[in-house]
Design a protein around this motif. Structure first.
Motif, PDB file in Angstrom:
ATOM      1  N   TYR A 154     -18.829  56.538  34.738  1.00  0.00           N
ATOM      2  CA  TYR A 154     -18.530  57.285  35.964  1.00  0.00           C
ATOM      3  C   TYR A 154     -17.504  58.365  35.657  1.00  0.00           C
ATOM      4  CZ  TYR A 154     -14.670  53.906  35.769  1.00  0.00           C
ATOM      5  OH  TYR A 154     -13.625  53.136  35.345  1.00  0.00           O
ATOM      6  N   ALA A 155     -17.403  59.326  36.550  1.00  0.00           N
ATOM      7  CA  ALA A 155     -16.406  60.390  36.380  1.00  0.00           C
ATOM      8  C   ALA A 155     -16.038  60.903  37.759  1.00  0.00           C
ATOM      9  CB  ALA A 155     -16.985  61.527  35.545  1.00  0.00           C
ATOM     10  N   GLY A 156     -14.805  61.358  37.895  1.00  0.00           N
ATOM     11  CA  GLY A 156     -14.429  61.927  39.179  1.00  0.00           C
ATOM     12  C   GLY A 156     -12.952  61.787  39.455  1.00  0.00           C
ATOM     13  N   PRO A 157     -12.547  62.140  40.690  1.00  0.00           N
ATOM     14  CA  PRO A 157     -11.132  62.101  41.044  1.00  0.00           C
ATOM     15  C   PRO A 157     -10.676  60.725  41.526  1.00  0.00           C
ATOM     16  CG  PRO A 157     -12.401  63.049  42.844  1.00  0.00           C
ATOM     17  CD  PRO A 157     -13.389  62.702  41.764  1.00  0.00           C
ATOM     18  N   PHE A 158      -9.449  60.406  41.197  1.00  0.00           N
ATOM     19  CA  PHE A 158      -8.788  59.186  41.663  1.00  0.00           C
ATOM     20  C   PHE A 158      -7.454  59.619  42.259  1.00  0.00           C
ATOM     21  CE2 PHE A 158     -11.879  58.138  38.520  1.00  0.00           C
ATOM     22  CZ  PHE A 158     -12.528  57.049  39.074  1.00  0.00           C
ATOM     23  N   PHE A 159      -6.844  58.750  43.057  1.00  0.00           N
ATOM     24  CA  PHE A 159      -5.705  59.203  43.859  1.00  0.00           C
ATOM     25  C   PHE A 159      -4.546  58.222  43.756  1.00  0.00           C
ATOM     26  CE2 PHE A 159      -9.755  60.575  45.424  1.00  0.00           C
ATOM     27  CZ  PHE A 159      -9.582  61.950  45.604  1.00  0.00           C
ATOM     28  N   ARG A 160      -3.410  58.730  43.361  1.00  0.00           N
ATOM     29  CA  ARG A 160      -2.206  57.894  43.278  1.00  0.00           C
ATOM     30  C   ARG A 160      -1.032  58.732  43.748  1.00  0.00           C
ATOM     31  NH1 ARG A 160      -3.119  55.030  37.280  1.00  0.00           N
ATOM     32  NH2 ARG A 160      -5.257  54.387  37.733  1.00  0.00           N
TER      33      ARG A 160
ATOM     34  N   VAL B 112     -12.827  59.914  33.252  1.00  0.00           N
ATOM     35  CA  VAL B 112     -14.171  59.499  32.873  1.00  0.00           C
ATOM     36  C   VAL B 112     -14.018  58.042  32.460  1.00  0.00           C
ATOM     37  CG1 VAL B 112     -16.009  59.729  31.160  1.00  0.00           C
ATOM     38  CG2 VAL B 112     -14.923  61.777  32.118  1.00  0.00           C
ATOM     39  N   GLY B 113     -14.839  57.167  33.026  1.00  0.00           N
ATOM     40  CA  GLY B 113     -14.677  55.748  32.719  1.00  0.00           C
ATOM     41  C   GLY B 113     -15.985  55.081  32.371  1.00  0.00           C
TER      42      GLY B 113
ATOM     43  N   TYR C  81     -25.290  54.036  28.281  1.00  0.00           N
ATOM     44  CA  TYR C  81     -24.634  53.651  29.536  1.00  0.00           C
ATOM     45  C   TYR C  81     -25.274  54.434  30.685  1.00  0.00           C
ATOM     46  CZ  TYR C  81     -20.971  51.018  27.148  1.00  0.00           C
ATOM     47  OH  TYR C  81     -20.296  50.079  26.417  1.00  0.00           O
ATOM     48  N   GLY C  82     -25.532  53.763  31.812  1.00  0.00           N
ATOM     49  CA  GLY C  82     -26.138  54.430  32.966  1.00  0.00           C
ATOM     50  C   GLY C  82     -25.055  54.995  33.875  1.00  0.00           C
ATOM     51  N   TYR C  83     -25.399  56.034  34.610  1.00  0.00           N
ATOM     52  CA  TYR C  83     -24.407  56.693  35.463  1.00  0.00           C
ATOM     53  C   TYR C  83     -24.263  55.979  36.803  1.00  0.00           C
ATOM     54  CZ  TYR C  83     -22.055  60.242  38.203  1.00  0.00           C
ATOM     55  OH  TYR C  83     -21.167  60.901  38.990  1.00  0.00           O
ATOM     56  N   ILE C  84     -23.036  55.832  37.273  1.00  0.00           N
ATOM     57  CA  ILE C  84     -22.819  55.296  38.628  1.00  0.00           C
ATOM     58  C   ILE C  84     -21.916  56.253  39.406  1.00  0.00           C
ATOM     59  CG2 ILE C  84     -20.948  53.733  37.833  1.00  0.00           C
ATOM     60  CD1 ILE C  84     -21.915  51.817  40.148  1.00  0.00           C
ATOM     61  N   GLU C  85     -22.364  56.609  40.612  1.00  0.00           N
ATOM     62  CA  GLU C  85     -21.570  57.469  41.501  1.00  0.00           C
ATOM     63  C   GLU C  85     -20.978  56.558  42.563  1.00  0.00           C
ATOM     64  OE1 GLU C  85     -21.236  61.012  41.354  1.00  0.00           O
ATOM     65  OE2 GLU C  85     -19.816  60.696  42.971  1.00  0.00           O
ATOM     66  N   LEU C  86     -19.674  56.489  42.599  1.00  0.00           N
ATOM     67  CA  LEU C  86     -18.990  55.517  43.457  1.00  0.00           C
ATOM     68  C   LEU C  86     -18.414  56.178  44.699  1.00  0.00           C
ATOM     69  CD1 LEU C  86     -16.993  53.827  40.593  1.00  0.00           C
ATOM     70  CD2 LEU C  86     -18.750  52.687  41.964  1.00  0.00           C
ATOM     71  N   PRO C  87     -18.162  55.380  45.756  1.00  0.00           N
ATOM     72  CA  PRO C  87     -17.450  55.936  46.910  1.00  0.00           C
ATOM     73  C   PRO C  87     -16.046  56.371  46.496  1.00  0.00           C
ATOM     74  CG  PRO C  87     -18.239  53.701  47.363  1.00  0.00           C
ATOM     75  CD  PRO C  87     -18.465  53.951  45.910  1.00  0.00           C
ATOM     76  N   VAL C  88     -15.558  57.423  47.138  1.00  0.00           N
ATOM     77  CA  VAL C  88     -14.205  57.886  46.834  1.00  0.00           C
ATOM     78  C   VAL C  88     -13.187  57.059  47.628  1.00  0.00           C
ATOM     79  CG1 VAL C  88     -12.661  59.865  47.129  1.00  0.00           C
ATOM     80  CG2 VAL C  88     -14.868  60.181  46.039  1.00  0.00           C
TER      81      VAL C  88
ATOM     82  N   GLY D 113     -11.213  53.186  39.014  1.00  0.00           N
ATOM     83  CA  GLY D 113     -12.646  53.007  39.184  1.00  0.00           C
ATOM     84  C   GLY D 113     -13.199  51.609  38.959  1.00  0.00           C
ATOM     85  N   THR D 114     -12.449  50.770  38.249  1.00  0.00           N
ATOM     86  CA  THR D 114     -13.019  49.483  37.827  1.00  0.00           C
ATOM     87  C   THR D 114     -13.361  48.576  39.012  1.00  0.00           C
ATOM     88  OG1 THR D 114     -11.628  49.723  35.889  1.00  0.00           O
ATOM     89  CG2 THR D 114     -12.686  47.595  36.189  1.00  0.00           C
ATOM     90  N   ALA D 115     -12.442  48.481  39.977  1.00  0.00           N
ATOM     91  CA  ALA D 115     -12.681  47.590  41.124  1.00  0.00           C
ATOM     92  C   ALA D 115     -13.948  48.018  41.870  1.00  0.00           C
ATOM     93  CB  ALA D 115     -11.466  47.597  42.057  1.00  0.00           C
ATOM     94  N   GLY D 116     -14.146  49.331  42.048  1.00  0.00           N
ATOM     95  CA  GLY D 116     -15.332  49.827  42.744  1.00  0.00           C
ATOM     96  C   GLY D 116     -16.616  49.523  41.984  1.00  0.00           C
ATOM     97  N   VAL D 117     -16.573  49.668  40.663  1.00  0.00           N
ATOM     98  CA  VAL D 117     -17.758  49.373  39.853  1.00  0.00           C
ATOM     99  C   VAL D 117     -18.132  47.901  40.000  1.00  0.00           C
ATOM    100  CG1 VAL D 117     -18.661  49.204  37.499  1.00  0.00           C
ATOM    101  CG2 VAL D 117     -17.376  51.235  38.179  1.00  0.00           C
ATOM    102  N   ILE D 118     -17.137  47.044  39.918  1.00  0.00           N
ATOM    103  CA  ILE D 118     -17.415  45.606  40.014  1.00  0.00           C
ATOM    104  C   ILE D 118     -17.946  45.268  41.412  1.00  0.00           C
ATOM    105  CG2 ILE D 118     -16.385  43.287  39.881  1.00  0.00           C
ATOM    106  CD1 ILE D 118     -16.661  44.838  37.170  1.00  0.00           C
ATOM    107  N   ARG D 119     -17.337  45.859  42.441  1.00  0.00           N
ATOM    108  CA  ARG D 119     -17.824  45.639  43.803  1.00  0.00           C
ATOM    109  C   ARG D 119     -19.293  46.054  43.906  1.00  0.00           C
ATOM    110  NH1 ARG D 119     -20.106  48.874  46.447  1.00  0.00           N
ATOM    111  NH2 ARG D 119     -18.628  50.569  46.105  1.00  0.00           N
ATOM    112  N   SER D 120     -19.642  47.198  43.326  1.00  0.00           N
ATOM    113  CA  SER D 120     -21.015  47.697  43.404  1.00  0.00           C
ATOM    114  C   SER D 120     -21.988  46.798  42.628  1.00  0.00           C
ATOM    115  CB  SER D 120     -21.071  49.132  42.872  1.00  0.00           C
ATOM    116  OG  SER D 120     -22.371  49.648  43.020  1.00  0.00           O
ATOM    117  N   ILE D 121     -21.553  46.320  41.494  1.00  0.00           N
ATOM    118  CA  ILE D 121     -22.417  45.423  40.705  1.00  0.00           C
ATOM    119  C   ILE D 121     -22.732  44.159  41.513  1.00  0.00           C
ATOM    120  CG2 ILE D 121     -22.488  43.906  38.670  1.00  0.00           C
ATOM    121  CD1 ILE D 121     -20.970  46.092  37.113  1.00  0.00           C
TER     122      ILE D 121
END
Ligand code: HAM
Length: 423
Positions: free
Chosen positions: A107-113, A128-129, A37-44, A83-91
């Motif tokens: 991907y890995a990182g903070p999410f906010f709820r 981690v997703g 799997y390749g790494y993706i760094e997404l907008p927060v 993270g899923t919506a952001g990954v799909i948007r980026s793809i």
């Protein structure tokens, strides 16, 4: 009370526990990396509408828990709740789906709820997703689930469980939804529950309150209303999971808090974590990409909770990330020795040896205390005599023995003994 404190519900990780946090994060990501799997760094933060459309307007995550703000250009943005919506948007945006499929990303990182904070439930949560997009092969479902299971096992976790079900597809779910809605209409439910049923009847199935739960014994289940394709798909997924020797439990009432799921859906729970027992979850989302303006490609993925997995490791008494922070600690006891030490430290680190030294000219006693605290199994002591003789004293902290080595040979010798020990 200090003047400033971290925001409510936001956990912080600092030494020594932060090393366990890092170990957990690495362990959760390792199987996916190893599987290519390749790494993706997404907008927060992203366009609020992406989450409203992707995750679903009726979900708690979007309707009640998003941190939404207007930026200086009057755009509505939200801190990413997942993270899923952001990954799909980026793809879609970067046309990553125009090459070989499936596209596999981690991907890995903070999410906010904005949830009500409690033990294991945070407002800034770490995940981690992975997402595998552009394939509906049931073997891919099994791969995603297997990678999560492998991650937990690598950490040494034992007391967790995998719940699995199929949520059907755009063909069979509407009909089931109607059957369920008719069933719920006959029950004695309060107004808020009726409102919830109108919004998403599936969510009522998950209601734990006895007055509701007790009426749901005969509720129709999605797994009994799957269309032939979904049934075949689910059967194949289970076959491949058997091949991969992954154990699971059928969970026909499993309901996830995000709206995009179709077909295979799963959750990992840990039995020692109490109310917030979900350590990871995921599933298929066959309509998601199309709903955010992309091609009609299907996908599957997971999000593993790093914070909760760490709590699970601690609850099982696992020693993750334990051990000394350095292999060697250098103690200079004169000004000239400080110069030798700074040079030696650079050489040690360059040779791949984790090393630190005593700063602040604290003298032998204070410096040895710092050496002891560092946990380093070996301490290099350099005094005036050693500077003159161009050698050093190497103390083995476990045995208490001490040995002189020349300045020339010490890096090689230390490297050799550290390598021998790690084998
Ligand atoms: P999720 O189930 O909402 O799925 O979150 C995944 C994991 O994140 C949970 O199992 C839990 O361990 C952790 N988590 C969620 N909320 C909190 C919280 N407030 N505090 C601490 N930990 C939390 C998703 O986010 C999906 N995007 C997963 C996915 C990826 N599905 C398909 N692809």
């Amino acid at each position: 009370m200090p003047e400033f404190q971290a925001p409510k519900g936001v956990p912080e990780y600092f030494p020594p526990r932060s090393s366990a946090f890092l170990t957990v994060r690495e362990a959760l990501a390792f199987p996916a990396q190893h599987a290519g799997y390749g790494y993706i760094e997404l907008p927060v933060f992203e366009d609020t509408a992406l989450f409203v459309r992707g995750v679903g307007e009726s979900t708690d995550v979007v309707s009640k828990e998003m941190y939404t703000f207007t930026d200086r250009g009057d755009r509505s943005l939200s801190l990413r709740p997942e993270g899923t919506a952001g990954v799909i948007r980026s793809i879609v945006e970067n046309r990553l789906d125009k090459g070989t499929l499936p596209v596999k990303l981690w991907y890995a990182g903070p999410f906010f709820r904005a949830e009500r904070p409690q033990h294991g439930r945070y407002r800034q949560l770490q995940q981690v997703g992975i997402e595998a997009v552009g394939g509906d092969d049931p073997a891919l479902d099994a791969e995603v689930i297997t990678l999560a299971d492998e991650a937990y096992r690598r950490l040494g976790l034992r007391q967790y469980r995998l719940d699995l079900t199929s949520l059907g597809c755009a063909q069979c779910r509407p009909a089931y939804r109607e059957v369920l809605t008719n069933f719920l209409a006959q029950l004695d439910l309060d107004e808020p529950t009726r409102a919830r049923a109108a919004l998403n009847p599936l969510r009522v199935l998950d209601d734990k309150r006895p007055e509701v739960h007790d009426q749901l014994g005969d509720a129709p289940l999605m797994v009994d209303h799957l269309c032939a394709e979904c049934r075949d798909h689910y059967d194949s997924v289970r076959g491949f999971l058997r091949d991969a020797r992954v154990q699971w439990q059928e969970a026909p009432r499993l309901v996830r808090g995000l709206d995009y799921y179709t077909r295979t859906t799963f959750e990992f729970t840990h039995e020692l974590l109490g109310a917030q027992s979900g350590i990871g979850g995921g599933g298929r989302y066959d309509g998601l990409m199309e709903s955010v303006g992309g091609d009609a490609l299907s996908g599957i993925g997971f999000g593993l909770g790093t914070d909760r997995t760490l709590l699970a490791c601690e609850a099982e008494g696992l020693d993750v990330g334990a051990g000394p922070r350095v292999d060697v600690f250098v103690v200079p006891i004169s000004d000239a020795a400080r110069h030798v030490s700074v040079g030696l430290l650079a050489e040690l680190r360059e040779a791949g040896i984790r090393a630190d030294m005593a700063y602040g000219g604290r003298g032998l006693k204070g410096s040895m205390k710092a050496a002891d605290k560092s946990g380093a199994p070996r301490v290099v002591i350099i005094g005036e005599d050693e500077v003159a003789a161009q050698n050093v004293q190497v103390k083995d902290m476990q045995q208490g023995s001490q040995q002189a080595m020349t300045r020339e040979e010490v890096v090689g010798e230390l490297r050799r003994s550290i390598m021998e020990e790690s084998q």
